[in-house]
Design a protein around this motif. Structure first.
Motif, PDB file in Angstrom:
ATOM      1  N   ARG A 119       0.585  -1.131   0.336  1.00 49.77           N
ATOM      2  CA  ARG A 119      -0.199   0.035   0.091  1.00 49.77           C
ATOM      3  C   ARG A 119       0.685   1.278  -0.171  1.00 49.77           C
ATOM      4  O   ARG A 119       1.904   1.486   0.510  1.00 49.77           O
ATOM      5  CB  ARG A 119      -0.744   0.317   1.043  1.00 49.77           C
ATOM      6  CG  ARG A 119      -1.887  -1.346   0.952  1.00 49.77           C
ATOM      7  CD  ARG A 119      -2.858  -1.416   2.483  1.00 49.77           C
ATOM      8  NE  ARG A 119      -3.578  -2.298   2.526  1.00 49.77           N
ATOM      9  CZ  ARG A 119      -3.875  -2.586   3.238  1.00 49.77           C
ATOM     10  NH1 ARG A 119      -4.439  -1.238   4.594  1.00 49.77           N
ATOM     11  NH2 ARG A 119      -5.181  -3.865   3.867  1.00 49.77           N
ATOM     12  N   GLY A 120       0.415   2.284  -0.604  1.00 56.16           N
ATOM     13  CA  GLY A 120       1.468   3.885  -0.849  1.00 56.16           C
ATOM     14  C   GLY A 120       2.448   3.392  -1.631  1.00 56.16           C
ATOM     15  O   GLY A 120       2.135   2.221  -2.393  1.00 56.16           O
ATOM     16  N   ARG A 121       3.130   4.387  -1.489  1.00 56.37           N
ATOM     17  CA  ARG A 121       4.125   4.278  -2.919  1.00 56.37           C
ATOM     18  C   ARG A 121       5.618   3.810  -3.088  1.00 56.37           C
ATOM     19  O   ARG A 121       6.657   3.585  -3.547  1.00 56.37           O
ATOM     20  CB  ARG A 121       4.582   6.127  -3.369  1.00 56.37           C
ATOM     21  CG  ARG A 121       3.688   6.217  -3.918  1.00 56.37           C
ATOM     22  CD  ARG A 121       3.975   7.838  -4.200  1.00 56.37           C
ATOM     23  NE  ARG A 121       4.746   8.389  -4.829  1.00 56.37           N
ATOM     24  CZ  ARG A 121       5.051   9.637  -5.122  1.00 56.37           C
ATOM     25  NH1 ARG A 121       4.503  10.508  -4.389  1.00 56.37           N
ATOM     26  NH2 ARG A 121       6.423   9.551  -5.443  1.00 56.37           N
ATOM     27  N   GLY A 122       6.136   2.761  -1.514  1.00 55.97           N
ATOM     28  CA  GLY A 122       6.791   2.678  -0.988  1.00 55.97           C
ATOM     29  C   GLY A 122       8.206   3.438  -0.784  1.00 55.97           C
ATOM     30  O   GLY A 122       8.118   5.128  -0.658  1.00 55.97           O
ATOM     31  N   ARG A 146       9.763  -1.656   0.886  1.00 56.18           N
ATOM     32  CA  ARG A 146       7.649  -1.148   0.649  1.00 56.18           C
ATOM     33  C   ARG A 146       7.699  -0.342   2.528  1.00 56.18           C
ATOM     34  O   ARG A 146       6.825  -0.278   2.843  1.00 56.18           O
ATOM     35  CB  ARG A 146       7.127  -2.788   1.549  1.00 56.18           C
ATOM     36  CG  ARG A 146       7.148  -3.463   0.760  1.00 56.18           C
ATOM     37  CD  ARG A 146       6.550  -4.891   1.565  1.00 56.18           C
ATOM     38  NE  ARG A 146       5.292  -4.953   1.496  1.00 56.18           N
ATOM     39  CZ  ARG A 146       4.644  -5.506   1.658  1.00 56.18           C
ATOM     40  NH1 ARG A 146       4.728  -5.547   0.105  1.00 56.18           N
ATOM     41  NH2 ARG A 146       3.511  -5.158   2.264  1.00 56.18           N
ATOM     42  N   ASP A 182       7.356   3.003   2.949  1.00 56.90           N
ATOM     43  CA  ASP A 182       6.151   3.618   2.893  1.00 56.90           C
ATOM     44  C   ASP A 182       6.271   5.258   3.962  1.00 56.90           C
ATOM     45  O   ASP A 182       6.037   5.134   4.970  1.00 56.90           O
ATOM     46  CB  ASP A 182       4.875   3.442   2.397  1.00 56.90           C
ATOM     47  CG  ASP A 182       3.902   5.385   1.054  1.00 56.90           C
ATOM     48  OD1 ASP A 182       4.293   5.359   0.815  1.00 56.90           O
ATOM     49  OD2 ASP A 182       3.133   5.195   2.086  1.00 56.90           O
ATOM     50  N   ARG A 183       6.108   6.376   3.064  1.00 57.99           N
ATOM     51  CA  ARG A 183       6.616   8.036   4.200  1.00 57.99           C
ATOM     52  C   ARG A 183       7.613   7.177   5.170  1.00 57.99           C
ATOM     53  O   ARG A 183       7.006   8.138   6.957  1.00 57.99           O
ATOM     54  CB  ARG A 183       5.350   7.811   4.629  1.00 57.99           C
ATOM     55  CG  ARG A 183       4.440   8.079   3.754  1.00 57.99           C
ATOM     56  CD  ARG A 183       3.052   8.609   4.798  1.00 57.99           C
ATOM     57  NE  ARG A 183       1.912   8.566   2.856  1.00 57.99           N
ATOM     58  CZ  ARG A 183       0.721   8.545   3.428  1.00 57.99           C
ATOM     59  NH1 ARG A 183      -0.269   8.902   4.524  1.00 57.99           N
ATOM     60  NH2 ARG A 183      -0.238   9.148   2.314  1.00 57.99           N
TER      61      ARG A 183
END
Length: 350
Positions: free
Chosen positions: A186-189, A340, A342-343
């Motif tokens: 989930r998210g852009r990684g 993985r 993300d943020r």
């Protein structure tokens, strides 16, 4: 019609069990090499080959076939049947374990497909792993064949390919198992620069393992057993007259030098990576895992030096190979976690 799951703990368990078998197989393969047992079975019989000799006549036949190859004639002309049985069982165990691994991949994948447990995004990846496992069996036999006619051991480059394929399968299995257990990202990684850093670390680990296979295949650890110099020199004499390609794969001094140099680069890069990780990441678990990975990489380097100083003590050499496999697994997990993340990173700057 039942929908395929986005994640599957059952698929993850299957893949992690297969990864464990690969580790065991690499360990047995290392013992097979160190005991010089790999050429004791001179034929490849995928089905019938699982049955060992069961009587005196069959043992004599196996021994007679071994007596025809250069390894026996040049290295072991006084070997007894009892001694032959000792090396035979190592190679037989290695081949049987390889067949078991092939069945675990093939039957496990087929069963999980029928149960509709494999996430759709992982079906072709799992199928590729199954294909690579069976291709590895062929590569293993080609490696053995390289030592049956003109050599007293397998060709170092074939040993490198065989180990390299095993490690690639292991990395792909662990990565896919993590994907199956955690589900789709989930998210852009992570930013591309952090993916590049992590991928670079994993690539260096794999390269170092491949060079280690060349060292083992050339028995290069038995020469230049001082460290950090090599017989008092930075780079020992290299027989370039035989050709650059030959020297890079077969010259004992050059092969060992490349392994040492890459090990130093890997160790320095690992420290750089974990320092940047601590500076830029806001995930304490990820930072801790990066630290553990770096410690293992440096521990592996120290074990390699100890193996060299003892002129390849068998137990140290086997431990060195097994720790290398652990480093591959841990670095694969670290790279997957970075991809993985993300943020997690505070900035995308260098």
């Amino acid at each position: 019609m039942a929908r395929l799951p986005l994640r599957s703990p059952l698929v993850a368990a299957w893949l992690f069990a297969a990864a464990f078998l690969i580790v065991v197989l690499i360990g047995v393969g290392g013992a097979t090499r160190l005991t010089e047992s790999g050429l004791s079975i001179t034929e490849w019989e995928p089905i019938h080959g699982i049955i060992p000799p069961t009587n005196a006549g069959e043992w004599e036949q196996e021994f007679a076939e071994y007596k025809q190859i250069p390894q026996f004639k040049q290295l072991n002309p006084k070997m007894t049947l009892a001694e032959f049985k000792g090396i035979y069982w190592w190679e037989w165990s290695h081949r049987v374990l390889a067949r078991v691994l092939g069945l675990v991949y093939t039957l496990g994948f087929a069963a999980l497909l029928l149960l509709k447990e494999v996430p759709s995004r992982l079906i072709w990846r799992c199928a590729a792993l199954v294909a690579l496992v069976w291709l590895q069996g062929l590569i293993g036999w080609l490696m053995v064949r390289s030592g049956l006619e003109f050599r007293v051991s397998v060709a170092p480059e074939m040993l490198m390919v065989h180990l390299g394929m095993a490690l690639l399968i292991l990395m792909g299995t662990v990565w896919t198992g993590l994907e199956a257990g955690e589900g789709q990202m989930r998210g852009r990684g992570a930013p591309l620069n952090w993916r590049g850093r992590a991928g670079g670390l994993l690539g260096l680990v794999l390269l170092q393992c491949l060079l280690g296979a060349l060292v083992a295949g050339n028995r290069a650890g038995l020469v230049y057993t001082d460290f950090p110099l090599m017989n008092g020199e930075i780079l020992p004499p290299v027989a370039w007259a035989k050709g650059i390609g030959y020297s890079f794969f077969h010259d004992q001094g050059l092969v060992q030098f490349m392994h040492r140099l890459t090990g130093m680069i890997l160790g320095i890069y690992a420290v750089y990576f974990v320092v940047r990780l601590h500076m830029k990441a806001n995930d304490d678990a990820l930072k801790s895992f990066g630290t553990v990975t770096t410690v293992l990489i440096w521990s592996q380097a120290a074990l390699g030096v100890a193996t060299l100083w003892t002129v390849v003590n068998v137990w140290l050499a086997l431990s060195h190979q097994l720790l290398a496999v652990i480093v591959v697994i841990v670095t694969t997990v670290l790279t997957w976690r970075v991809f993985r993340a993300d943020r997690v990173f505070r900035s995308t700057g260098f």
